[in-house]
Design a protein around this motif. Structure first.
Motif: not given
Ligand code: FAD
Length: 402
Positions: A320-321, A336
């Motif tokens: 996700k980062r 995030e």
């Protein structure tokens, strides 16, 4: 056995547009639409970004460029006429690195060549439209919009049914058998026959073409597009549609922000190989789909040529980062925490044996069959025009009857 003049396979927006166009051109025709799911638009049409594209990206003169621009106009008119939610909100495409400035300029020129209204924007003009974007320059495409593609599909189905077309939901086409001047179709609900069969089976269009002994010379390779959604309290960061400058080789790579017609804001999609044609989760797997991709030389040629891009997309799918870092190129203040995982879609991308992506829409005509073999984005925008083009390739009903 039920018999028809036309049988359309596939109840996504393309199949329904084709069926409706055939009925418009041939009033009184006997037509059936077969859809294997229990509802319309369950696959690509119901799992996309919901953008009415302008046609800026496509090579001037290509089917995509022509049908998208005119499809945009017709789709808007259709929505106005039938009370379907849409909005022409425009979009901005922004360059965030000096190296992207010439590509942005090329895109501007392409927009002009495609007959579109496009406007160059300085960074501060971009800020007036999208106050949270940081960039070096941009262009605005006012004719881009957002729409409910599932609503359009359902309305098309109602129109087809209202004009006497037969709608076969929950019916899968399984096999073709020529019989005189007709084709007998074996389906999950029994046999039926048609003089013309039109294949609009999206992610399965190559298989359906092979069932009909057609050779589409390309195979569908499924690419999943995963989205995140902005938390409601952070939706104000995006006014409308914000896109990066696309890589000309991979126009579908490059995550972007889209406000949808229901008010949510999506970020994405990425593009990762899917191990299942209708696989919407990362773990989705189907042995036949997997094997067909892995045993296809075209896939390995594509993978060898573009290993780096492929690996980057896989990494961004799991991290996700990394996904957020791509988004921060456009809006640095996104974190995030602002994003939750959203739904995914799978693109049906036709791939040639030499590893080249089939760039344009691909429509293959046989003696009594037509196969829509490549209808990726912007096919939802262009669907009414794809319908017209396919309908015009078939002799008029009165000629068939005489
Ligand atoms: C992630 C993503 C984002 C996108 N964003 C946009 C966008 O913003 N704007 C845009 O214009 N386009 C967009 N697209 C592209 C667009 O969604 C597709 O081009 C369009 O929906 C294709 O429509 P279709 O009817 O060909 O396919 P589908 O919608 O996939 O329909 C095909 C249908 O055929 C049925 N079928 C398959 N096999 C059989 C069988 N044997 N018998 C009976 N039925 C069968 C399937 O169940 C399915 O319902 C996007 C696509 C994706 C995946």
């Amino acid at each position: 056995m039920q018999s028809y003049d036309f049988v359309v396979i596939g109840g996504g927006i393309v199949g329904l547009s084709v069926a409706w166009a055939i009925m418009q051109r041939n009033p009184g025709v006997r037509l059936a639409v077969l859809e294997k799911e229990d509802a319309w638009a369950r696959h690509q049409t119901g799992r996309n970004s919901g953008v009415i594209h302008s046609g800026i990206y496509y090579k001037p003169g290509s089917l995509k460029a022509k049908l998208c621009r005119e499809g945009n106009r017709r789709l808007v008119a259709f929505c106005q006429q039938h009370g379907i939610k849409f909005e022409i909100c425009g979009k901005v495409i922004v360059a965030t690195q000096p190296s992207e400035l010439p590509l942005l300029e090329n895109l501007f020129e392409r927009g002009i060549a495609n007959g579109l209204l496009v406007r160059r924007l300085t960074a501060s003009q971009v800020l007036e439209l999208e106050p949270h974007v940081r960039c070096l320059a941009g262009i605005q495409v006012p004719s881009t919009g957002i729409v409910d593609f599932v609503g359009v599909s359902r309305r098309l189905a109602e129109l087809i049914g209202g004009d006497g077309g037969e709608l076969w939901l929950g019916t899968k086409a399984l096999a073709f058998r020529p019989e005189g001047d007709r084709t007998v179709l074996e389906t999950s609900k029994g046999l039926l026959s048609g003089r013309w069969i039109v294949n609009c089976a999206g992610l399965h269009s190559d298989r359906v073409a092979r069932l009909a002994h057609a050779n589409p010379e390309a195979r569908i390779v499924p690419f999943r597009g995963e989205y995140y959604e902005l938390r409601p309290e952070r939706r104000h960061l995006v006014k409308n549609l914000i896109y990066p400058v696309p890589d000309p080789q991979f126009p579908f790579l490059g995550v972007h922000f889209t406000r949808t017609i229901d008010g949510s804001v999506h970020a994405g999609p990425n593009a990762v190989l899917s191990l299942k044609r209708e696989g919407y989760r990362r773990t989705a797997f189907n042995l036949r789909d997997f094997w067909e991709t892995m045993s296809y030389a075209g896939f390995w040629r594509l993978a060898a040529k573009h290993r780096r891009e492929g690996l980057r997309e896989i990494y961004r799918s799991f991290s996700k980062r990394a996904f957020v870092r791509s988004l921060q190129n456009l809006i640095p203040e996104i974190t995030e925490h602002d994003l939750v995982a959203g739904e995914a879609g799978v693109r049906a991308q036709a791939l040639r044996p030499d590893g080249g992506l089939v760039d344009d829409f691909l429509i293959v005509r046989g003696s009594s069959t037509i196969h829509v073999c490549n209808a990726p984005s912007p096919a939802a925008t262009a669907s009414l025009e794809i319908g017209r083009v396919v309908a015009e390739q078939i002799p008029c009903y009165s000629a068939m009857r005489s």
